[in-house]
Design an enzyme around this catalytic site. Structure first.
Site, mmCIF file in Angstrom:
data_model
loop_
_atom_site.group_PDB
_atom_site.id
_atom_site.type_symbol
_atom_site.label_atom_id
_atom_site.label_comp_id
_atom_site.label_asym_id
_atom_site.label_seq_id
_atom_site.Cartn_x
_atom_site.Cartn_y
_atom_site.Cartn_z
ATOM 1 N N HIS A 24 0.849 -1.083 -0.096
ATOM 2 C CA HIS A 24 -0.073 0.121 -0.216
ATOM 3 C C HIS A 24 0.853 1.242 -0.105
ATOM 4 O O HIS A 24 0.733 2.013 0.982
ATOM 5 C CB HIS A 24 -1.088 0.049 1.100
ATOM 6 N N HIS A 78 -6.756 -8.977 13.806
ATOM 7 C CA HIS A 78 -6.658 -7.561 12.960
ATOM 8 C C HIS A 78 -7.450 -7.946 11.847
ATOM 9 O O HIS A 78 -7.122 -8.976 11.078
ATOM 10 C CB HIS A 78 -5.311 -7.463 13.129
ATOM 11 N N GLU A 80 -7.121 -5.778 8.947
ATOM 12 C CA GLU A 80 -6.297 -5.215 7.724
ATOM 13 C C GLU A 80 -6.329 -6.333 6.811
ATOM 14 O O GLU A 80 -5.936 -7.545 6.860
ATOM 15 C CB GLU A 80 -5.026 -4.628 8.221
ATOM 16 N N ASP A 82 -4.216 -7.481 4.504
ATOM 17 C CA ASP A 82 -2.936 -8.257 4.632
ATOM 18 C C ASP A 82 -3.084 -9.529 5.562
ATOM 19 O O ASP A 82 -2.262 -10.616 5.421
ATOM 20 C CB ASP A 82 -1.674 -7.534 4.859
ATOM 21 N N HIS A 145 -2.369 -0.890 15.205
ATOM 22 C CA HIS A 145 -2.525 0.090 14.802
ATOM 23 C C HIS A 145 -3.700 0.816 13.901
ATOM 24 O O HIS A 145 -4.100 2.027 13.505
ATOM 25 C CB HIS A 145 -1.442 0.457 13.628
ATOM 26 N N ASP A 164 0.353 -7.163 14.495
ATOM 27 C CA ASP A 164 1.337 -6.165 13.640
ATOM 28 C C ASP A 164 2.398 -5.825 14.440
ATOM 29 O O ASP A 164 3.478 -5.693 13.976
ATOM 30 C CB ASP A 164 0.820 -4.961 13.082
ATOM 31 N N TYR A 196 9.893 -0.450 9.728
ATOM 32 C CA TYR A 196 8.536 -0.971 10.145
ATOM 33 C C TYR A 196 7.778 0.042 11.211
ATOM 34 O O TYR A 196 6.834 0.733 11.069
ATOM 35 C CB TYR A 196 8.323 -2.466 10.629
ATOM 36 N N HIS A 229 4.266 -10.469 10.877
ATOM 37 C CA HIS A 229 5.050 -10.169 10.017
ATOM 38 C C HIS A 229 6.540 -10.498 10.227
ATOM 39 O O HIS A 229 6.715 -10.215 11.494
ATOM 40 C CB HIS A 229 5.062 -8.822 9.456
HETATM 41 FE FE1 FEO Z 1 -2.203 -3.761 10.017
HETATM 42 FE FE2 FEO Z 1 -0.156 -5.994 8.615
HETATM 43 O O1 FEO Z 1 -1.692 -5.219 9.015
#
Ligand code: FEO
Length: 404
Positions: A24, A78, A80, A82, A145, A164, A196, A229
């Site tokens: 993104h 989460h 999001e 991803d 976040h 995250d 990050y 991640h």
């Molecule tokens: Fe907030 Fe890795 O997504």
């Protein structure tokens, strides 16, 4: 990559995205991973899904351990995309699973996909789920976040599945911190953490500190942190917590980054004497040309450095477009504990340097004024002025840095 057992009967079942370079808009030069975890307990529990491109990868990994239809619980830490955009496919393979999610997570997931046929259980801070030998505690981390964010603590394994938080965008066949540093280096890992944090978590320093303090108050024992991640922290999970507390508390290197762009090289020529002045004060300096550098790298270098000088030509009475983009993006990240200044060149009417200072002050940064402006091309006198500006700025950086 096949599943990896990270604790007894708890497996990494995620995917490695070696090819992603634009996350993104955040340039991920080293790719990333989408980590999710399967707890093969009496009640089989999956924590998080993956990005939709990799949904069959995680299903394949789950299959190596257990029939996916046996999964009883799916925790969504989460929403999001991803992490949660794979949920549609994943739920086809485990249609009877109950989804455990925060209230805001449910509201968001209802917008992203058709959840009408799924059983969803909204959880609050401190709620628990017993899966057999393991007890999962859900800890809400709103705005870390996204509003929906939470983490899952597995008490008997002393394992924090941290979503995250504490992650890094690194595609690697190493699953653990010690494996990674054996093949690569501590520096590479630390650099990925800073990158990050700067690009994703910079606005949330205060929240990060409070949440870590809350976890310490609760007396939660952690001997492994498994983010969504990058690598899993098993050798020294305290290290990543200390790094986060340091960054949230304003730690930075006593160095200056000059972030600039240029039209006909005049602003660029100014960087040379400014850098000399900084260096002559014993302060390290890095120079970044915006059009030659991904925005996320500029943000990382800004965050790493105590001082930042922004160089911009004036075009149509305002800043050069790439500098304007950088400063507006930086403003959204709500930087703190940094000192800044500006310089640049102009032809007939100035304006860019003034505009840069306005934005830097609006962010609440300490500034060193006035900056330097030169007409058309720097003369010898202008170069001397740039050199002195570099020295003055470096002195202020040293004074300011001593406060931390
Ligand atoms: Fe907030 Fe890795 O997504």
């Amino acid at each position: 990559m096949k599943p990896v057992e990270i604790k007894p009967d708890i497996f990494w079942v995620g995917a490695i995205d070696w090819g992603i370079r634009d996350f993104h808009g955040y340039i991920t030069q080293n790719g990333t991973t989408y980590n999710n975890y399967l707890i093969n307990d009496k009640q089989v529990t999956l924590v998080d899904t993956v990005k939709h491109d990799f949904d069959m990868v995680t299903i394949g990994n789950i299959r190596r351990i257990v029939d996916p239809s046996k999964v009883t619980n799916l925790v969504i830490n989460h929403i999001e995309p991803d992490h949660a955009s794979g949920i549609g496919t994943v739920m086809k393979y485990m249609p009877d699973a109950t989804i455990y999610i925060s209230e805001k997570g449910k509201k968001g997931l209802d917008r992203y996909c058709d959840t009408s046929r799924w059983t969803m259980k909204v959880v609050k801070n401190g709620d628990t789920l017993n899966t057999g030998r393991y007890t999962l505690t859900f800890l809400e981390t709103p705005m870390l976040h996204w509003p929906d964010s939470m983490v899952t603590y597995v008490k008997e394994a002393k394992l924090l599945i941290s979503q995250d938080a504490f992650g890094q965008h690194i595609a690697t066949s190493s699953r653990f911190d010690d494996e990674f540093t054996e093949c690569h280096s501590e520096f590479e890992l630390n650099d990925a953490v800073v990158d990050y944090y700067a690009n994703i978590l910079m606005p949330f320093g205060q929240l990060i500190k409070s949440k870590i303090e809350e976890i310490v108050r609760l007396g939660i024992e952690i001997d492994m942190i498994a983010p969504d991640h990058g690598i899993i922290w098993r050798k020294d999970p305290g290290k990543i917590i200390r790094m986060y507390l340091d960054m949230a508390g304003g730690k930075a290197e006593q160095q200056v980054v000059i972030i600039y762009d240029t039209m006909w090289h005049s602003t660029e020529l100014m960087t040379i004497p400014i850098m000399k002045g900084i260096k002559d004060e014993g302060v390290d300096c890095k120079v970044i040309k915006l059009r030659a550098t991904p925005m996320s790298v500029a943000i990382k270098e800004f965050w790493r450095s105590r001082g930042c000088l922004v160089g911009t030509p004036t075009i149509n009475n305002v800043m050069f477009p790439s500098v304007s983009e950088f400063l507006h993006h930086l403003g959204g990240l709500r930087p703190k504990n940094r000192i800044a200044g500006a310089f640049g060149s102009f032809g007939w009417g100035g304006g860019a340097v003034k505009e840069a200072y306005e934005l830097l002050k609006h962010m609440g940064l300490e500034v060193v004024e006035p900056g330097v402006q030169v007409l058309y091309k720097p003369s010898v006198d202008d170069e001397n002025q740039c050199y002195e500006f570099g020295r003055t700025f470096a002195q202020r950086v040293k004074e300011y840095n001593a406060k931390f």
